[in-house]
Structures are given as C-alpha cells and as structure tokens.
Design a protein around this motif. Structure first.
Motif, mmCIF file in Angstrom:
data_model
loop_
_atom_site.group_PDB
_atom_site.id
_atom_site.type_symbol
_atom_site.label_atom_id
_atom_site.label_comp_id
_atom_site.label_asym_id
_atom_site.label_seq_id
_atom_site.Cartn_x
_atom_site.Cartn_y
_atom_site.Cartn_z
ATOM 1 N N GLU A 185 0.506 -2.079 3.118
ATOM 2 C CA GLU A 185 0.754 -3.381 3.720
ATOM 3 C C GLU A 185 -0.567 -4.029 4.119
ATOM 4 O O GLU A 185 -1.349 -3.474 4.866
ATOM 5 C CB GLU A 185 1.662 -3.232 4.945
ATOM 6 N N LYS A 189 -3.131 -2.271 8.168
ATOM 7 C CA LYS A 189 -3.738 -1.225 7.359
ATOM 8 C C LYS A 189 -3.857 0.068 8.139
ATOM 9 O O LYS A 189 -4.911 0.376 8.681
ATOM 10 C CB LYS A 189 -5.108 -1.683 6.857
ATOM 11 N N GLY B 108 6.443 -8.471 3.816
ATOM 12 C CA GLY B 108 5.966 -8.751 5.169
ATOM 13 C C GLY B 108 6.569 -10.027 5.723
ATOM 14 O O GLY B 108 6.983 -10.085 6.887
ATOM 15 N N ALA B 147 6.479 -0.943 8.034
ATOM 16 C CA ALA B 147 5.136 -0.987 8.574
ATOM 17 C C ALA B 147 5.040 -0.297 9.919
ATOM 18 O O ALA B 147 4.110 -0.518 10.670
ATOM 19 C CB ALA B 147 4.702 -2.438 8.697
ATOM 20 N N ASN B 233 5.666 5.753 3.655
ATOM 21 C CA ASN B 233 4.956 5.000 2.629
ATOM 22 C C ASN B 233 4.193 5.941 1.702
ATOM 23 O O ASN B 233 4.243 5.802 0.476
ATOM 24 C CB ASN B 233 3.988 4.013 3.305
#
Lengths: 338, 338
Positions: A185, A189, B108, B147, B233
């Motif tokens: 993303e 980070k 996002g 995220a 991720n």
C-alpha cells in the motif's frame, strides 16, 4: 588445505543411514575437504570401516554417547546432554578442530547450544536463520526464519548485513542486493519498525535495494530478503502449504482416470523437469548466522542427497570466510557510526 | 425481494467493457436480484439500452461524472471527487437504495470513502479486508489483508468476529472455525500481541481452533485465518509470487522443444483441470468488513467472469444479513464483557 566439517550424524528423522552416506558423497565431490562424523560409535563404526581406506585421515569418527530428541526442550538438551552428538559437533567448531558444523536435529536445541558454546559475534544481538528459496532468476536468501519475533530496526539491519555476507561467501557475489520485506500500500508503507529499518539499511553501505513485497521473493528481485522471524516463518510455511496443495491438485488431475494417467506417462519428462527445478532438496541447508562459527541446519526429513547439500553449503561458507566477512562488515559499520 | 447491488462500473483496469457484461451475467443467474450501474452515462447507456427490455426495472443506471484513478491518493479521491462512480455507488448503500457496493477500483480510495460515508460498526475500530483462498478442503477466508499494520490484540479479536460472521453469511456455516496465524516454534509461540489475541479469541465464544501456521491456510485447517495486515499482505503476495513462478516453470518445461510441446497438447485436459481448480478468478471479491454496509473489492485486473463472482459475493453477504450478524455478535460479546 580444505575445510573440516563436523557432522552431527545422529540428528534428523533418519540418523546415520542418511547422514553418513551424505558425508561420504560430500567427501567424494570435495577432494580437499575433511569430515568428522559425530555420534554413537557402535552406529557409525560399521558404516565407516568399509570406506576407511578410501578417505584415509579425511574421514574421522568422534564418539558422542547422547542424542538430542527432535521434540526435546532446547534448555533440557543444553543443560543435560553435554555428550550429545549435536553438542560435540559444535564443540569441535569452538575448539577449532572443525570449521563448520551441520545438523538435521532439533532446531531450537541447535540454536540454543550454538549460542551458548560459540557465543555471538560483536555487534550482533541475536542469531538469525537464513534459508534459500528458488526464484525465477535463480535463488534468494531470506532471513530471519528463526525465532526472532518482536524485532527492532537494529536487528533487521544486522540481518541485512549477515545475509549479504552469507551470499557474498557462498554465491561469490561482490555486492549482493538486499531488500526489506514490506507491504504494498502506497499510503502506509509498513509498520514503524520496518520504516526505521529502511532508513538504517539505506545508510549502511550495503547494496540496499529498498522495500520488496512478498512476490519479489520468488521473482528474485534481490539476492537477500530481510524480515523479522514471525513474517519470515509465515512466508515460508505459507509457501510450503501452497506448493503442497498445487502438487496434490496436479497429481489428482493426472490420476483421475486411465486416460489422464496415460497423459501423465506421456508428459513425464516435462513433469520431471518441472519437479527438478522446484526440488526443495537442492536448497537444503539453512545458515545460523551471528555466531562465532559456521553452523548449518538441515531439514529434519532430509535424505542423503539433501543432507549432502547442507554439508557442502557449510563447507562453502567456512571456506569463504563467512565469519570474518560478517565481523569486518559490522566493525566497519560501527566505525562509521562512531 | 432480492438484494440490490450498486456497481462502480468505471473502476478497475478495464471499466465498463468488463463491469457491465459481468453485471448482466449476474442478473441472469440471480433472477431475484437488482443492479444499479454507476458511472458515465455516455459510457453505460449504449451497453444497457440493448438489454433494457430483458431486465426491466431490475437494471438501472445512475450517472456519476468522475472517475477515481487507480493510482490516485485516497485522500484526494475522497475530498475532491464527490461525484465519482465509486463514491456514488457507496452513497447508494448509505441511503439504502442499494444493499451492497462492488468496485474494482483503487483499494485505498475505496477503503477511505467507505469508511467516511458508511462509518464503522459499533465496537469495531478499523475496517479489515478479507480474501478467499482455495485450500485442499475447499476455501479459507483470510483477514486482514488491508492496511492494518501494528494491530492490537483487540483488533485481531474483531477480525476474528467479522471473519466468522462473513463465512456464516456467505458459506452458510453455523459456527465457522477461526484460526490465529502464528509461528511454529514450540518455545516461543508468537509475539506478545498474538499471544494476547489468542486469549481474547479463546474467551470470545467463537469456534476458536487455536494457533495455525502458514501452511494451514492451504491445508484448509480452519474456515477463517486471522492475522494483522502486514503478515496477511506478505502471505498473500508471497503466494502470488510462488504461484506465478511455478506456472512459469511448468510452461517453460512444456515448451522446451517440439517433443515437450506435443506432451503439453496430450496432457492438456489434465492441465486444464488443474488450472480450473486454482483459477483465482473464482475467488475474486474481497470483503471490506467493519463498515455499516456491504462493500466488496474486486481485483483491478478482473475479467467479466471474475467481476461477476465479486458481485455475487456482495449479493450473498447482503442477502444473508452480514452487517446484522457482525453487529449482533459484537454486542453479545460486549454484554458478556460488561
């Protein structure tokens, strides 16, 4: 003169029936090298006596009466089994009689005993485990895959240095590239520790590539991929699970009926070529890094071919000054920082 | 009456040429469902006018003049593009005109806009993204893949609740099993946060299996696998990289020379069967969880078949009361805690 490798012959799922033939194969393909087989004399002597004349003093047996069990608590193995084959093999590295030790035994015990006997290198806080994975371009070294959870940025920096020096020693690369495993993303980070580690690596003088993502491991984007032990363990185990699932699916599709079985026979040469390229035995031999001595961990279920690769890897690292390379790099880095 | 899905037709790598045919295929296979196509009228009208009579009022177009770019900063998309197809689709969920929204656009931005417009459910701190992976036994839902880095134990608990309710809604399982992704070393079972999360999950009333390792994902050990966004991720991207490498190796081995090419032709039916089983298009459609509304994210590169799966998944979740299930479970858990 070549290197001497101390081999824990009793460790792993199979013991001497795998480790001794692997040692002999290693000696045959490395005419300068020597091996010390460590373990129960009654188990090793019969296997060795037949080939004594072939190798002369390149092959020796060192008796060790105890065996560390695969599921034994590391603390127990360390305190109570001072004459285990694992311990004696590492003692040989400590005394300088061997330049490297190899074991397929209990990982936690190997780590604990190595750390206790050999001690850490200056500037290194924790030992790390580096493994080799096949990639589209060749191979990548990933660390840590050990037990280093809750790592600091400094730990990740140390992993980067050790990984780069390992690749320099065993792959003969002058300036191996180092990637820091992170997420994709753009906005966010990675977590704080990884962000700080990126800054440290950028200032380290290493050939730092920057952040890499999970798929970069198998793309072979960098020679070294640095991550904490939790993330590394998940990445490796997830890969194992996926590879096993895909192999199972492929097998099932080819054994569905007589027609697909026929297809499998016809396609066998191509399928074998595929199998060879992803054969994990070729990548066997994870390095325990950060210690004052070369220690290589073989997979517990390794066969003779796989265990031989681990021995060869240990000999290569010791013969190419792995420990000195790490020490020099750490001290150069600390001088700059001071 | 069936559910109404709001479809962001402009998002993704392909836009209306993929999203509109996918929406029509979805309506054909779900005769109770309705769809609102959101996007530029001039782009959608020609594609819809041809089939207007087939679907009647089950198919509508809602004009939106702007498009969120794939690489646009989420904050920018949120503040400056109030008439984007993505925003309007989510607004339709907010107003109750649609029961779910689907987009193949910028992840996002979708996350930021969904959170801003729909708000979080009571007791949920952060939205999470849950994806579906194929396993030896069927399929597993893994979250978080969004995220959420630097998660607390409470966050992981919330992921567990949301994942279990998602599986209950879309897979019709009464008590889905939940595993906590951890590492294998016996001595050191994970970091502090994961240890605490294990305790919270054990006391949660969910069908908590305990710790699982990376390979358990593809073994299908549990219906839900919970981890923080960083680890998730890495696991997902590593899997993608490995799958791509293996596919490349397989292709290379079968295209080495005319003989192996012939083998590939003979083995095609079995290879196709294999390909179908691991076809990621079948698993397309990640759920954004924790919001006061159903939002599903399609892969940006999805084709019509893959995008249709994402729409169907959104309809299934909305039709089976996903949001109510999460709300009820959270409030039951908080009552016990209070």
């Amino acid at each position: 003169m070549g290197v001497t490798v101390a081999i824990d012959c009793m460790g792993g799922d199979h013991g001497p029936v795998v480790t001794v033939p692997a040692a002999l194969a290693f000696l045959r393909s490395h005419p300068d090298a020597r091996a010390v087989l460590v373990g129960r004399e009654e188990a090793l002597a019969p296997l060795v006596s037949q080939v004594a004349s072939e190798f002369g003093d390149r092959l020796r047996v060192r008796a060790a009466s105890e065996i560390v069990e695969m599921d034994e608590p590391p603390a127990n193995a360390m305190r109570n089994k001072k004459d285990s084959s694992m311990r004696v093999a590492i003692d040989l590295v400590k005394t300088g009689e061997a330049s490297a030790a190899v074991s397929a035994g209990n990982t936690g015990a190997l780590m604990a005993i190595s750390r206790f006997v050999l001690k850490m290198l200056p500037g290194i806080d924790r030992p790390a485990i580096a493994t080799i994975l096949p990639t589209l371009k060749g191979r990548t070294y990933v660390l840590d895959l050990g037990a280093n959870v809750d790592c600091s940025a400094e730990h990740l920096l140390q992993f980067g240095v050790m990984g780069a020096m390992l690749v320099a020693a065993v792959e003969h690369l002058d300036r191996p590239s180092v990637g820091l495993l992170n997420i994709g993303e753009e906005e966010i980070k990675g977590n704080e520790v990884v962000k700080q580690a990126g800054e440290l690596l950028r200032a380290s003088g290493l050939n730092f590539y920057g952040n890499v993502e999970g798929d970069d491991i198998y793309k072979g984007t960098t020679d070294v991929v640095v991550c904490d032990g939790f993330v590394g363990n998940v990445a490796l185990k997830t890969s194992e699970g996926l590879a096993q699932m895909l192999a199972t699916f492929l097998r099932q599709e080819f054994s569905r009926n007589w027609l697909t079985k026929l297809m499998a026979i016809v396609a066998m040469p191509a399928l074998k070529g595929f199998k060879f390229r992803v054969d994990h035995r070729r990548y066997n031999g994870a390095s325990l890094l950060g210690l004052r001595g070369v220690v290589v961990k073989s997979h517990g279920s390794a066969d003779a071919y796989a265990f031989e690769q681990a021995i060869a890897r240990a000999a290569e690292a010791a013969g190419n000054r792995l420990i000195e390379r790490i020490t020099e790099r750490m001290s150069a880095m600390n001088e700059v920082a001071a």
